[in-house]
Design a protein around this motif. Structure first.
Motif, PDB file in Angstrom:
ATOM      1  N   LEU A 108       0.828  -1.202   0.000  1.00  0.00           N
ATOM      2  CA  LEU A 108       0.000   0.000   0.000  1.00  0.00           C
ATOM      3  C   LEU A 108       0.859   1.248   0.000  1.00  0.00           C
ATOM      4  O   LEU A 108       1.787   1.369   0.800  1.00  0.00           O
ATOM      5  N   GLU A 109       0.533   2.149  -0.885  1.00  0.00           N
ATOM      6  CA  GLU A 109       1.174   3.454  -0.853  1.00  0.00           C
ATOM      7  C   GLU A 109       0.360   4.320   0.095  1.00  0.00           C
ATOM      8  O   GLU A 109      -0.854   4.439  -0.049  1.00  0.00           O
ATOM      9  N   VAL A 110       1.014   4.899   1.079  1.00  0.00           N
ATOM     10  CA  VAL A 110       0.342   5.756   2.049  1.00  0.00           C
ATOM     11  C   VAL A 110       0.742   7.198   1.763  1.00  0.00           C
ATOM     12  O   VAL A 110       1.931   7.513   1.711  1.00  0.00           O
ATOM     13  N   ARG A 111      -0.253   8.038   1.523  1.00  0.00           N
ATOM     14  CA  ARG A 111       0.001   9.453   1.285  1.00  0.00           C
ATOM     15  C   ARG A 111      -0.540  10.241   2.470  1.00  0.00           C
ATOM     16  O   ARG A 111      -1.411   9.768   3.196  1.00  0.00           O
ATOM     17  N   ALA A 112      -0.041  11.452   2.618  1.00  0.00           N
ATOM     18  CA  ALA A 112      -0.543  12.343   3.664  1.00  0.00           C
ATOM     19  C   ALA A 112      -1.523  13.330   3.042  1.00  0.00           C
ATOM     20  O   ALA A 112      -1.247  13.914   1.997  1.00  0.00           O
ATOM     21  N   LYS A 113      -2.673  13.478   3.696  1.00  0.00           N
ATOM     22  CA  LYS A 113      -3.651  14.474   3.258  1.00  0.00           C
ATOM     23  C   LYS A 113      -3.197  15.845   3.748  1.00  0.00           C
ATOM     24  O   LYS A 113      -2.200  15.963   4.471  1.00  0.00           O
ATOM     25  N   SER A 114      -3.931  16.874   3.376  1.00  0.00           N
ATOM     26  CA  SER A 114      -3.554  18.236   3.760  1.00  0.00           C
ATOM     27  C   SER A 114      -3.495  18.422   5.279  1.00  0.00           C
ATOM     28  O   SER A 114      -2.759  19.263   5.773  1.00  0.00           O
ATOM     29  N   ASP A 115      -4.244  17.604   6.029  1.00  0.00           N
ATOM     30  CA  ASP A 115      -4.211  17.696   7.493  1.00  0.00           C
ATOM     31  C   ASP A 115      -3.169  16.751   8.102  1.00  0.00           C
ATOM     32  O   ASP A 115      -3.133  16.547   9.303  1.00  0.00           O
ATOM     33  N   ALA A 116      -2.329  16.156   7.247  1.00  0.00           N
ATOM     34  CA  ALA A 116      -1.241  15.245   7.624  1.00  0.00           C
ATOM     35  C   ALA A 116      -1.726  13.852   8.030  1.00  0.00           C
ATOM     36  O   ALA A 116      -0.933  13.008   8.405  1.00  0.00           O
ATOM     37  N   SER A 117      -3.023  13.585   7.955  1.00  0.00           N
ATOM     38  CA  SER A 117      -3.511  12.240   8.255  1.00  0.00           C
ATOM     39  C   SER A 117      -3.286  11.348   7.037  1.00  0.00           C
ATOM     40  O   SER A 117      -3.262  11.816   5.902  1.00  0.00           O
ATOM     41  N   PRO A 118      -3.119  10.043   7.264  1.00  0.00           N
ATOM     42  CA  PRO A 118      -2.814   9.144   6.151  1.00  0.00           C
ATOM     43  C   PRO A 118      -4.047   8.770   5.332  1.00  0.00           C
ATOM     44  O   PRO A 118      -5.166   8.738   5.841  1.00  0.00           O
ATOM     45  N   VAL A 119      -3.818   8.480   4.054  1.00  0.00           N
ATOM     46  CA  VAL A 119      -4.857   7.978   3.163  1.00  0.00           C
ATOM     47  C   VAL A 119      -4.214   6.960   2.229  1.00  0.00           C
ATOM     48  O   VAL A 119      -3.070   7.125   1.825  1.00  0.00           O
ATOM     49  N   THR A 120      -4.930   5.886   1.953  1.00  0.00           N
ATOM     50  CA  THR A 120      -4.434   4.848   1.056  1.00  0.00           C
ATOM     51  C   THR A 120      -5.405   4.690  -0.119  1.00  0.00           C
ATOM     52  O   THR A 120      -6.523   5.200  -0.091  1.00  0.00           O
ATOM     53  N   ALA A 121      -4.962   3.935  -1.108  1.00  0.00           N
ATOM     54  CA  ALA A 121      -5.838   3.631  -2.242  1.00  0.00           C
ATOM     55  C   ALA A 121      -7.079   2.875  -1.763  1.00  0.00           C
ATOM     56  O   ALA A 121      -8.156   3.010  -2.340  1.00  0.00           O
ATOM     57  N   ALA A 122      -6.939   2.092  -0.706  1.00  0.00           N
ATOM     58  CA  ALA A 122      -8.093   1.361  -0.158  1.00  0.00           C
ATOM     59  C   ALA A 122      -9.147   2.334   0.355  1.00  0.00           C
ATOM     60  O   ALA A 122     -10.344   2.149   0.105  1.00  0.00           O
ATOM     61  N   ASP A 123      -8.726   3.382   1.071  1.00  0.00           N
ATOM     62  CA  ASP A 123      -9.666   4.400   1.547  1.00  0.00           C
ATOM     63  C   ASP A 123     -10.427   5.013   0.378  1.00  0.00           C
ATOM     64  O   ASP A 123     -11.653   5.129   0.412  1.00  0.00           O
ATOM     65  N   LEU A 124      -9.673   5.407  -0.637  1.00  0.00           N
ATOM     66  CA  LEU A 124     -10.276   6.078  -1.786  1.00  0.00           C
ATOM     67  C   LEU A 124     -11.221   5.156  -2.553  1.00  0.00           C
ATOM     68  O   LEU A 124     -12.315   5.565  -2.951  1.00  0.00           O
ATOM     69  N   GLU A 125     -10.814   3.908  -2.744  1.00  0.00           N
ATOM     70  CA  GLU A 125     -11.650   2.962  -3.477  1.00  0.00           C
ATOM     71  C   GLU A 125     -12.930   2.630  -2.707  1.00  0.00           C
ATOM     72  O   GLU A 125     -14.013   2.565  -3.283  1.00  0.00           O
ATOM     73  N   ILE A 126     -12.796   2.431  -1.407  1.00  0.00           N
ATOM     74  CA  ILE A 126     -13.978   2.117  -0.595  1.00  0.00           C
ATOM     75  C   ILE A 126     -14.967   3.279  -0.623  1.00  0.00           C
ATOM     76  O   ILE A 126     -16.161   3.082  -0.864  1.00  0.00           O
ATOM     77  N   GLU A 127     -14.488   4.489  -0.392  1.00  0.00           N
ATOM     78  CA  GLU A 127     -15.412   5.623  -0.382  1.00  0.00           C
ATOM     79  C   GLU A 127     -16.084   5.794  -1.741  1.00  0.00           C
ATOM     80  O   GLU A 127     -17.300   6.013  -1.817  1.00  0.00           O
ATOM     81  N   SER A 128     -15.333   5.660  -2.806  1.00  0.00           N
ATOM     82  CA  SER A 128     -15.901   5.783  -4.146  1.00  0.00           C
ATOM     83  C   SER A 128     -16.983   4.728  -4.384  1.00  0.00           C
ATOM     84  O   SER A 128     -18.068   5.023  -4.892  1.00  0.00           O
ATOM     85  N   ARG A 129     -16.701   3.496  -3.987  1.00  0.00           N
ATOM     86  CA  ARG A 129     -17.656   2.394  -4.167  1.00  0.00           C
ATOM     87  C   ARG A 129     -18.935   2.628  -3.349  1.00  0.00           C
ATOM     88  O   ARG A 129     -20.041   2.446  -3.837  1.00  0.00           O
TER      89      ARG A 129
END
Length: 100
Positions: free
Chosen positions: A37-58
């Motif tokens: 998993l690639e973990v990126r930091a959001k603007s508030d410095a909290s982590p987000v992964t492709a799994a987060d994005l895919e789940i929310e989109s679905r």
């Protein structure tokens, strides 16, 4: 207490659909768990992964299909709370733990 619109789902229907959403999220989370998993930091410095994005989109797609008039607020894509029914999505509660 405000009256529900005539087309509002019953509590039982809402619960059954929420369980359906959880099942859909589980499929994505399990497929991505313990992968590279690639973990990126959001603007508030909290982590987000492709799994987060895919789940929310679905989940957003499933909600729009079933309840097109309902509002959706998500941790990753935002949104606005509406006067009527609003679904709130936190795709993975504990992204840092999930990613590690």
């Amino acid at each position: 207490m405000r009256a529900q619109p005539a087309d509002a789902p019953s509590m039982a229907e809402s619960l059954a659909f929420a369980e359906h959403l959880a099942d859909a999220a589980r499929v994505v989370a399990l497929r991505r768990f313990r992968t590279a998993l690639e973990v990126r930091a959001k603007s508030d410095a909290s982590p987000v992964t492709a799994a987060d994005l895919e789940i929310e989109s679905r989940l957003r797609m499933l909600i729009r299909e079933r309840f097109p008039a309902h509002a959706v607020v998500g941790e990753e894509e935002g949104g606005e709370v509406a006067d009527g029914p609003t679904w709130v999505i936190d795709p993975i509660d504990g992204t840092a733990s999930f990613a590690s």
